[in-house]
Design an enzyme around this catalytic site. Structure first.
Site, PDB file in Angstrom:
ATOM      1  CG  HIS A  44      37.605  29.875  39.132  1.00 40.31           C
ATOM      2  ND1 HIS A  44      38.334  31.051  39.038  1.00 40.31           N
ATOM      3  CD2 HIS A  44      36.472  30.202  39.795  1.00 40.31           C
ATOM      4  CE1 HIS A  44      37.669  32.032  39.624  1.00 40.31           C
ATOM      5  NE2 HIS A  44      36.524  31.558  40.085  1.00 40.31           N
ATOM      6  CB  CYS A  61      27.067  34.467  40.935  1.00 42.81           C
ATOM      7  SG  CYS A  61      27.390  35.853  41.997  1.00 42.81           S
ATOM      8  CD  GLU A  71      35.283  35.707  41.499  1.00 46.23           C
ATOM      9  OE1 GLU A  71      35.701  34.716  40.885  1.00 46.23           O
ATOM     10  OE2 GLU A  71      34.529  35.614  42.469  1.00 46.23           O
ATOM     11  CD  GLU A  96      33.755  33.665  38.683  1.00 47.84           C
ATOM     12  OE1 GLU A  96      33.837  33.342  39.883  1.00 47.84           O
ATOM     13  OE2 GLU A  96      32.730  34.161  38.180  1.00 47.84           O
TER      14      GLU A  96
END
Length: 186
Positions: free
Chosen positions: A37, A72, A117, A119
Site C-alpha cells: 500500500h 509517517c 507493514e 509499503e
C-alpha cells in the site's frame, strides 16, 4: 464514534510495485494481510541540520513508545500523497512545513503482534525551526537530534526505534549526501 476505530476504518490505497493504484482496503485489514500500500515518511530538519524525531504514543496499535521519524502515515483513498503529508504533519506534530519529495522505496516489516507493514513509501524532507505541538494521542515525546547522534542511538539501542526508521534512515543519509555532492558539482 471512537476516533481510533474511525481511523482503522480509513481506506488506504493499494498499489503495485510501480505505485499504480490497484484498489483500496481498510487500514487494519491492510496491516493484517501485509498487502502493498501507499505510504509516506516525513523527515523535518532544523537550521542546525538536526532531525525532528517523535516517540510514538503508548497506545498506538503497533510500535507504541518507539522513536521514529518526524511523521509517517498513509494517504486515504482519493487523497494525494502531498495533501496527506501536510494533513498528517499537522495532526501528529501540530506543525506546518514546506515539504519536498526526496525518493520512494518499497519495504516490508513484520511485527510481534502479527501485523505487517508492506509499503511503497514516499519520503519527503522539510526544513523548519518551528517547535512542534504534537497531539498526545499520536506522540508522547519529541526531540531534535543530529544525524550522527541518531546513527549511534540506532546502533546501540535498535529496540527503541521503529522498523521503518531503521530501514529508511540509511537511504535518507545517502540521499542527503548525494544532494550535497550534486550541489558542490554545480
Amino acid at each position: 464514534m471512537d476516533s481510533k476505530v474511525g481511523a482503522m476504518d480509513e481506506l488506504l490505497i493499494l498499489v503495485d510495485k510501480q505505485d499504480k493504484e490497484i484498489g483500496a482496503l481498510d487500514k487494519l485489514s491492510v496491516h493484517q494481510t501485509g498487502v502493498l500500500h501507499r505510504a509516506f515518511s516525513i523527515f523535518i530538519f532544523n537550521s542546525n541540520g538536526e532531525l525532528l524525531l517523535q516517540q510514538r504514543a503508548s497506545d498506538k496499535y503497533h510500535s507504541p513508545g518507539l522513536w521514529s521519524n518526524t511523521c509517517c502515515s498513509h494517504p486515504r483513498k482519493g487523497e494525494t500523497t502531498d495533501k496527506a503529508c501536510h494533513r498528517r504533519l499537522m495532526e501528529e506534530m501540530g506543525m506546518i512545513s514546506s515539504l519536498d519529495f526526496a525518493f520512494s522505496f518499497v519495504y516490508k516489516a513484520e511485527f510481534e503482534n502479527g501485523l505487517t507493514e508492506h509499503e511503497f513509501d514516499h519520503v519527503y524532507f522539510g526544513w523548519s525551526d518551528e517547535l512542534p505541538d504534537p497531539h498526545p494521542g499520536e506522540v508522547m515525546n519529541w526531540t531534535y537530534m543530529s544525524t550522527d547522534g541518531l546513527i549511534d542511538k540506532i546502533s546501540n539501542t535498535p529496540e527503541n526505534y521503529t522498523e521503518w526508521l531503521k530501514i529508511c534512515f540509511p537511504k535518507v543519509l545517502e540521499h542527503r549526501i548525494n544532494q550535497q555532492n550534486n550541489n558542490v558539482q554545480l
